[in-house]
Design an enzyme around this catalytic site. Structure first.
Site: not given
Ligand code: ARG
Length: 372
Positions: A75, A78, A248, A253
């Site tokens: 992560c 953090r 968030w 991602e």
């Molecule tokens: N990578 C995952 C997604 O695209 C989410 C994982 C958690 N990500 C976060 N920013 N808390 O759905």
């Protein structure tokens, strides 16, 4: 550096005592213990020996959850570990109770886009009992319908979609690439039960681009809050398989992975064509150009919708501050380079040249075995 910390043999009684001891010492050192140290250790060891789980106080549980986040090697976000809101739902064992608590989780995490990190902890896993468990990867997720050689929706969720259909889920009469999946919840000693997703509590953001007007017509969207349900929270020898947590999004991602990966929405060729790029040769860098615009659309749309999101440059910088904080506190940072370096402009972020060690730290989040 240790690798693959996730697959381990069942812990022996002495290993569990050691884990309990380590945890309470850590809690004591960081001022989060709910009683005299020797007493707390003795109580927890006795409980574990008697096969009882979860003798932590609410304060200790919240501390453990925050530290599990602080320890999560993959992560980048953090810096905010202390702000995690922990909801103690250890008394909840049945799926009906889980459903209500999960709705509350969404409410408390989303706040119209002013997203804050939340974790909900249900009753721990006890040997011989399956639940409580959440079958969904996340509380929000789009169905993937296998259709003659291709997939409509998110291929990541094909198996879960089929599981939901087998349990009697009725998808919308006109299926789309963005149908929210229902929840499959397993209470202790219960069969998997289907619950409708509370649509009004799942905030979604339609994606559009600040300058490319055709982008909106692609009809793309994504949900605002990723609530991870497929990791096991482990503290002091006790495992919580139903312990969903959310923060968030970092834009990449969605823009570089969920919408761009070939085995997900695979949108790079479509975006590149719309941009008028030559996609017959990799050297036109059509993938890079399409990635940039897809990511720009994600960050822009979330910002316009008033939804908290972080770009990868800012997140990398915040991760550097987290590492500095940890160093100042005399703690080692566990980090997985291949997860921390963002999947866009990696070498243009400060984490690229950072030396990282993936350590086995506890309390921790563990991956649940893939369900197919
Ligand atoms: N990578 C995952 C997604 O695209 C989410 C994982 C958690 N990500 C976060 N920013 N808390 O759905």
């Amino acid at each position: 550096m240790t690798s693959c910390p996730f697959h381990q043999a069942p812990a022996t009684a002495s290993a569990v005592s050691e884990e309990i001891n380590d945890f309470f010492h850590l809690a004591a050192a960081e001022g989060s213990l709910s009683g005299p140290l020797p007493q707390r250790v003795a109580e927890a060891v006795a409980a574990a020996a008697a096969g009882r789980a979860g003798s932590l106080s609410e304060e200790e549980l919240a501390f453990a959850a925050r530290v599990a986040w602080r320890n999560e090697a993959r992560c980048i976000g953090r810096l905010y570990w202390r702000s995690l809101r922990v909801r103690d739902c250890r008394a909840v064992t049945n799926s009906a109770g889980m459903y209500l608590a999960l709705c509350e989780h969404l409410e408390q995490a989303t706040r119209e886009g002013n997203i804050r990190p939340v974790m909900t902890i249900f009753a721990p896993t006890e040997s011989g009992h399956a639940g409580p468990l959440i079958r969904n990867r996340q509380l929000a997720g789009y169905a993937g319908y296998r259709e003659r050689g291709s997939v409509l929706g998110d291929p990541l969720n094909c198996a879960l979609t089929e599981e939901a259909l087998a349990l009697g889920w009725e998808p919308p009469s006109v299926r789309t690439a963005f149908d929210l999946l229902p929840w499959i919840l397993v209470g202790r000693d219960e069969r998997p039960a289907l619950y409708p997703v509370p649509r009004n509590l799942v905030k979604e953001v339609p994606l559009w681009h600040p300058t490319l007007s055709w982008f909106r017509e692609l009809g793309l969207k994504w949900y605002a809050v990723p609530v991870v349900c497929d990791m096991v929270f482990r503290v002091a020898g006790t495992e919580y398989a139903a312990a969903p947590f959310s923060g968030w999004y970092m834009g990449t991602e969605i823009g570089s992975r969920n919408l761009a990966d070939e085995d997900r929405y695979n949108l790079l060729p479509i975006v590149a064509e719309k941009m008028g790029l030559r996609i017959d040769t990799p050297s036109s860098l059509w993938k890079e150009r399409a990635l940039v615009e897809l990511n720009a659309a994600v960050l822009h749309s979330f910002a316009e919708a008033g939804c908290r999101i972080v770009d990868h440059h800012t997140a990398s910088e915040e991760f550097g501050r987290f590492c500095a904080q940890e160093k100042a506190a005399g703690r080692e940072v566990s980090a997985a380079w291949d997860w921390i370096v963002p999947p866009l402009a990696g070498s243009a972020t400060p984490v690229f040249n950072q030396k990282m060690c993936n350590l086995r730290l506890r309390p921790e989040f563990k991956r649940v075995a893939e369900s197919g």
